[in-house]
Design a protein around this motif. Structure first.
Motif: not given
Length: 298
Positions: A1-3, A5-6, A9
């Motif tokens: 999930m963090r990947n 979002l990165d 962005s």
């Protein structure tokens, strides 16, 4: 999930760019008539081609069933022709009469083969699109048939495609007759099952039986006489009680409709020209009568 979002962005400017492009194109085509017409024409051409590809795939997988239906129909027709041939020979002692009659049946007609690229069954006013248009000789108000019987009438056509009003349309109104009986009425569909329709305005003194065939009457320039429509299932009284209303089983299976033929009546233009001349003559006569009956001013 963090990947994820990165990633969003880092590339958010590209997504904003694509969104703005979509909004700008939507506004361009929606509020500018020329660009809108170009888009509409291109979209129609692409949609027509996609329908054609989809129809080709469906036709390929339906060939076995279509061949079976055609075989059954050919066997039935061959038996019917042979029986008629024998009856004519017995009554006239003329062995060439049947052949001469067969040659004359479609003398004034030619057929234009076409394929169904899209159709509907579940609406009050269904339409069928075929892959032949004005470039192929198709014109508005031509009749459309298939190997099983009647299909409908051409409503609109462009260069390469045509829209057909089928029997399964509440606006359809086709003159029919009970084969061998001589009584005629009008074929109408009132929604519901795509397998049945009604023949209305059959006179009360008509004699017929359940199972009798309904065929085209030939009283218009759209269809030649004798094309199969269906068979009588039930008989009802009309709402005013002055005629019969026949519930018929349609011979055409619209759920499997793939190959059709457009009927071109070579004499249709002459007939329509004669009808228009008669209408103009009546209008001219009525106008002359009104003018001669106008009171004179003192």
């Amino acid at each position: 999930m963090r990947n994820l979002l990165d990633f969003l962005s880092r590339h958010n400017h590209w997504f904003v760019f694509l969104l703005l492009e979509v909004v700008s194109l939507t506004l361009l085509f929606k509020y500018n008539s020329y660009q809108g017409s170009v888009w509409f024409s291109s979209a129609n051409a692409i949609a027509g081609k996609m329908y054609e590809w989809d129809s080709s795939v469906k036709q390929y997988f339906a060939l076995t069933e279509v061949n079976r239906q055609l075989t059954d129909r050919n066997i039935y027709l061959e038996r019917e022709v042979e029986m008629l041939r024998e009856q004519v020979k017995k009554s006239n002692n003329d062995t060439t009469l049947v052949e001469r009659l067969q040659q004359n049946i479609m003398r004034d007609y030619e057929t234009i083969p076409a394929k169904v690229v899209s159709s509907s069954l579940d609406k009050a006013n269904n339409f069928i699109t075929i892959d032949k248009g004005s470039a192929d000789g198709v014109r508005k108000d031509m009749g459309v048939v298939c190997g099983q019987g009647i299909v409908g009438i051409v409503y609109l056509c462009n260069e390469h495609y045509s829209v057909v009003i089928p029997v399964l349309n509440e606006q359809s109104n086709i003159s029919c007759t009970i084969r061998g009986r001589g009584y005629f009425g009008y074929l109408r569909w009132h929604g519901g099952s795509p397998e049945t329709a009604y023949v209305e305005d059959i006179p009360r003194h008509a004699h017929f039986r359940l199972g009798d065939f309904i065929v085209t009457s030939g009283y218009s320039s759209v269809f030649p006489p004798g094309i199969i429509v269906g068979r009588i299932k039930h008989v009802y009284n009309s709402e005013n009680g002055l005629s019969y209303r026949l519930n018929i089983a349609l011979s055409t299976d619209f759920s499997r409709l793939r190959d059709v033929s457009v009927i071109n009546d070579r004499e249709m233009d002459k007939k329509l020209e004669l009808l228009r001349a008669a209408e103009d003559s009546i209008k001219h006569a009525n106008k002359h009568t009104e003018e001669t009956n106008e009171p004179e001013l003192p």
